[in-house]
Design a protein around this motif. Structure first.
Motif, PDB file in Angstrom:
ATOM      1  N   PHE A   9       0.811  -1.209   0.000  1.00  0.00           N
ATOM      2  CA  PHE A   9       0.000   0.000   0.000  1.00  0.00           C
ATOM      3  C   PHE A   9       0.849   1.265   0.000  1.00  0.00           C
ATOM      4  N   PRO A  10       0.295   2.365  -0.536  1.00  0.00           N
ATOM      5  CA  PRO A  10       0.999   3.649  -0.516  1.00  0.00           C
ATOM      6  C   PRO A  10       1.078   4.216   0.900  1.00  0.00           C
ATOM      7  N   ASP A  11       1.815   5.294   1.052  1.00  0.00           N
ATOM      8  CA  ASP A  11       1.994   5.893   2.378  1.00  0.00           C
ATOM      9  C   ASP A  11       0.668   6.359   2.982  1.00  0.00           C
ATOM     10  N   GLU A  12      -0.230   6.839   2.122  1.00  0.00           N
ATOM     11  CA  GLU A  12      -1.586   7.163   2.558  1.00  0.00           C
ATOM     12  C   GLU A  12      -2.476   6.019   2.080  1.00  0.00           C
ATOM     13  N   MET A  13      -2.835   5.127   2.983  1.00  0.00           N
ATOM     14  CA  MET A  13      -3.577   3.927   2.588  1.00  0.00           C
ATOM     15  C   MET A  13      -5.019   3.990   3.066  1.00  0.00           C
ATOM     16  N   TRP A  14      -5.866   3.179   2.432  1.00  0.00           N
ATOM     17  CA  TRP A  14      -7.287   3.143   2.763  1.00  0.00           C
ATOM     18  C   TRP A  14      -7.609   1.856   3.516  1.00  0.00           C
ATOM     19  N   LEU A  69     -15.765  -6.869   3.402  1.00  0.00           N
ATOM     20  CA  LEU A  69     -14.555  -6.451   4.099  1.00  0.00           C
ATOM     21  C   LEU A  69     -14.840  -6.323   5.581  1.00  0.00           C
ATOM     22  N   LEU A  70     -13.855  -6.646   6.411  1.00  0.00           N
ATOM     23  CA  LEU A  70     -13.985  -6.466   7.850  1.00  0.00           C
ATOM     24  C   LEU A  70     -13.301  -5.176   8.291  1.00  0.00           C
ATOM     25  N   TYR A  71     -13.702  -4.684   9.433  1.00  0.00           N
ATOM     26  CA  TYR A  71     -13.183  -3.435   9.997  1.00  0.00           C
ATOM     27  C   TYR A  71     -11.658  -3.435   9.994  1.00  0.00           C
ATOM     28  N   GLY A  72     -11.065  -2.374   9.450  1.00  0.00           N
ATOM     29  CA  GLY A  72      -9.612  -2.247   9.408  1.00  0.00           C
ATOM     30  C   GLY A  72      -8.947  -2.952   8.248  1.00  0.00           C
ATOM     31  N   GLU A  73      -9.704  -3.715   7.449  1.00  0.00           N
ATOM     32  CA  GLU A  73      -9.099  -4.446   6.333  1.00  0.00           C
ATOM     33  C   GLU A  73      -8.686  -3.456   5.239  1.00  0.00           C
ATOM     34  N   PRO A  74      -7.425  -3.493   4.811  1.00  0.00           N
ATOM     35  CA  PRO A  74      -6.938  -2.513   3.841  1.00  0.00           C
ATOM     36  C   PRO A  74      -7.393  -2.819   2.413  1.00  0.00           C
ATOM     37  N   VAL A  75      -7.545  -1.762   1.623  1.00  0.00           N
ATOM     38  CA  VAL A  75      -7.884  -1.908   0.204  1.00  0.00           C
ATOM     39  C   VAL A  75      -7.025  -0.965  -0.626  1.00  0.00           C
ATOM     40  N   LEU A  76      -6.922  -1.278  -1.901  1.00  0.00           N
ATOM     41  CA  LEU A  76      -6.375  -0.355  -2.890  1.00  0.00           C
ATOM     42  C   LEU A  76      -7.551   0.261  -3.625  1.00  0.00           C
ATOM     43  N   ILE A  77      -7.508   1.554  -3.875  1.00  0.00           N
ATOM     44  CA  ILE A  77      -8.583   2.219  -4.612  1.00  0.00           C
ATOM     45  C   ILE A  77      -8.112   2.509  -6.034  1.00  0.00           C
ATOM     46  N   ASP A  78      -8.861   2.000  -7.008  1.00  0.00           N
ATOM     47  CA  ASP A  78      -8.555   2.226  -8.419  1.00  0.00           C
ATOM     48  C   ASP A  78      -9.295   3.434  -8.992  1.00  0.00           C
ATOM     49  N   GLY A 100      -5.854  -8.818  -6.086  1.00  0.00           N
ATOM     50  CA  GLY A 100      -6.826  -9.161  -5.057  1.00  0.00           C
ATOM     51  C   GLY A 100      -8.240  -9.031  -5.580  1.00  0.00           C
ATOM     52  N   TYR A 101      -9.207  -9.228  -4.695  1.00  0.00           N
ATOM     53  CA  TYR A 101     -10.601  -9.261  -5.108  1.00  0.00           C
ATOM     54  C   TYR A 101     -11.109  -7.853  -5.436  1.00  0.00           C
ATOM     55  N   PRO A 102     -11.766  -7.666  -6.593  1.00  0.00           N
ATOM     56  CA  PRO A 102     -12.258  -6.345  -6.984  1.00  0.00           C
ATOM     57  C   PRO A 102     -13.747  -6.143  -6.703  1.00  0.00           C
ATOM     58  N   GLY A 103     -14.154  -4.900  -6.594  1.00  0.00           N
ATOM     59  CA  GLY A 103     -15.561  -4.570  -6.437  1.00  0.00           C
ATOM     60  C   GLY A 103     -15.737  -3.122  -6.014  1.00  0.00           C
ATOM     61  N   TRP A 104     -16.956  -2.759  -5.678  1.00  0.00           N
ATOM     62  CA  TRP A 104     -17.288  -1.376  -5.324  1.00  0.00           C
ATOM     63  C   TRP A 104     -17.788  -1.287  -3.886  1.00  0.00           C
ATOM     64  N   VAL A 105     -17.336  -0.242  -3.189  1.00  0.00           N
ATOM     65  CA  VAL A 105     -17.692  -0.021  -1.790  1.00  0.00           C
ATOM     66  C   VAL A 105     -18.077   1.455  -1.629  1.00  0.00           C
ATOM     67  N   PRO A 106     -19.093   1.759  -0.809  1.00  0.00           N
ATOM     68  CA  PRO A 106     -19.370   3.173  -0.529  1.00  0.00           C
ATOM     69  C   PRO A 106     -18.129   3.856   0.060  1.00  0.00           C
ATOM     70  N   LEU A 107     -17.760   4.993  -0.503  1.00  0.00           N
ATOM     71  CA  LEU A 107     -16.543   5.677  -0.074  1.00  0.00           C
ATOM     72  C   LEU A 107     -16.586   6.020   1.416  1.00  0.00           C
ATOM     73  N   LYS A 108     -17.786   6.300   1.945  1.00  0.00           N
ATOM     74  CA  LYS A 108     -17.897   6.669   3.359  1.00  0.00           C
ATOM     75  C   LYS A 108     -17.623   5.495   4.300  1.00  0.00           C
ATOM     76  N   GLN A 109     -17.530   4.276   3.746  1.00  0.00           N
ATOM     77  CA  GLN A 109     -17.193   3.110   4.566  1.00  0.00           C
ATOM     78  C   GLN A 109     -15.691   2.839   4.596  1.00  0.00           C
ATOM     79  N   LEU A 110     -14.915   3.732   3.992  1.00  0.00           N
ATOM     80  CA  LEU A 110     -13.460   3.632   3.988  1.00  0.00           C
ATOM     81  C   LEU A 110     -12.871   4.878   4.633  1.00  0.00           C
ATOM     82  N   ALA A 111     -11.647   4.756   5.123  1.00  0.00           N
ATOM     83  CA  ALA A 111     -10.951   5.902   5.705  1.00  0.00           C
ATOM     84  C   ALA A 111      -9.475   5.828   5.347  1.00  0.00           C
ATOM     85  N   GLN A 112      -8.856   6.994   5.173  1.00  0.00           N
ATOM     86  CA  GLN A 112      -7.430   7.041   4.910  1.00  0.00           C
ATOM     87  C   GLN A 112      -6.649   7.085   6.212  1.00  0.00           C
ATOM     88  N   VAL A 113      -5.565   6.317   6.254  1.00  0.00           N
ATOM     89  CA  VAL A 113      -4.652   6.349   7.402  1.00  0.00           C
ATOM     90  C   VAL A 113      -3.221   6.433   6.872  1.00  0.00           C
TER      91      VAL A 113
END
Length: 317
Positions: A9-14, A69-78, A100-113
């Motif tokens: 993941f990049p330095d700013e990951m989701w 996805l479970l809480y805290g599970e990291p993703v890559l955003i395309d 990894g597995y692809p699909g769509w998630v509401p953006l508000k259910q992800l956070a950058q760290v």
């Protein structure tokens, strides 16, 4: 070996910022009846309880849901499309995307760290059916699923202090197992894979389910292996293709057994965990719960098409 693979993941990951984020086929796949599963915070109990049998069937029959996805599970955003994010899930291997597995998630259910702040030498896994994430004062913040993984900040006497997208939280030690992040979770035996699935007997099947709020067939197989330190593909077809092939007369508890239409000659459609003595543990279909059944005399006996093994007792295997 189940690791938090932050190197990808990049330095700013989701990361996932709700108890369970459902991964949809497209932004148009979600319906009004799915609101409780699309919000932040989510209420997965309410969402599933309020879905009719027909609405649950449509998640599969109308190709609406891919995974979860479970809480805290990291993703890559395309891609970000209005309020939705097209993601790839490295922790869920798939032939659909080599990352990894692809699909769509509401953006508000992800956070950058920040990756440097998120990474930790230790990781905690939730080992009970569910566990509450609490504040330092003991206030219940979020009900988390079995096999949720979070970075550890500090191990206390009765609680583990964890990093979350919203800051620090606490989980009672009785519901957890801590392991060294770089090594991954300790590998279990086939028998222990079976034992990981047994607590979920009678839990209702849920298409695309990857949490203890509801598993589909391959989701249950994935979670039982994850609990024992093995990262396997997310879908049944990929699971069958990737494991070590096992002859039917050499099956041992913890092996995966697969089933195909047309008495085993058609399309692969189901996976179960071999239980021993001609039985399997599996999550069968919408409207039914996780069960242990004897194969003999059932449709599954005729549809059995393949078997494989991911577990081993010897680290040098």
């Amino acid at each position: 070996m189940i690791k938090q693979q932050t190197d990808l993941f990049p330095d700013e990951m989701w990361v996932t910022n709700v108890q369970v984020a459902t991964v949809w086929t497209s932004p148009e796949s979600a319906r009004a009846v799915d609101t409780a599963g699309l919000s932040n915070p989510t209420n997965i109990d309410t969402w599933i309880a309020n879905l009719t049998h027909e609405a649950k069937l449509a998640l599969c029959d109308e190709n609406r849901v891919q995974s979860q996805l479970l809480y805290g599970e990291p993703v890559l955003i395309d891609e970000i499309k209005e309020e939705w994010a097209k993601v790839v899930i490295p922790s869920q291997p798939s032939k659909k995307d080599e990352r990894g597995y692809p699909g769509w998630v509401p953006l508000k259910q992800l956070a950058q760290v920040k990756k440097g702040e998120w990474k930790s030498d230790l990781t905690v896994a939730i080992t009970s059916d569910k566990a509450w994430l609490t504040s330092g004062e003991g206030e219940k913040l979020m009900k988390l699923s079995y096999m949720t993984l979070l970075p550890v900040e500090e191990i206390q006497k009765e609680k583990v202090k964890v990093k979350t997208p919203q800051g620090f939280g606490y989980i009672h030690t009785s519901s957890t197992k801590v392991f060294t992040t770089s090594l991954g979770k300790e590998k279990g035996t086939g028998k222990e894979i079976v034992e990981a699935g047994e607590p979920f007997l009678e839990l209702s099947y849920f298409w695309g389910g990857m949490s203890s709020f509801g598993y589909d067939c391959s989701g249950l197989a994935y979670a039982a292996h994850k609990a024992n330190g093995y990262q396997i593909p997310r879908d049944a077809g990929d699971q069958a293709a990737s494991g070590k092939k096992v002859a039917f007369d050499e099956l041992l508890p913890g092996d995966l057994i697969f089933f195909a239409y047309e008495e085993g000659k058609g399309k692969l459609h189901h996976v179960g965990i071999f239980y021993g003595n001609g039985k399997m543990l599996h999550s069968p279909q919408t409207g039914k719960g996780i069960e242990i059944i004897t194969l003999e005399g059932t449709k599954y006996e005729k549809e059995l098409c393949a078997a494989c093994r991911y577990w081993h007792e010897n680290e040098e295997y």
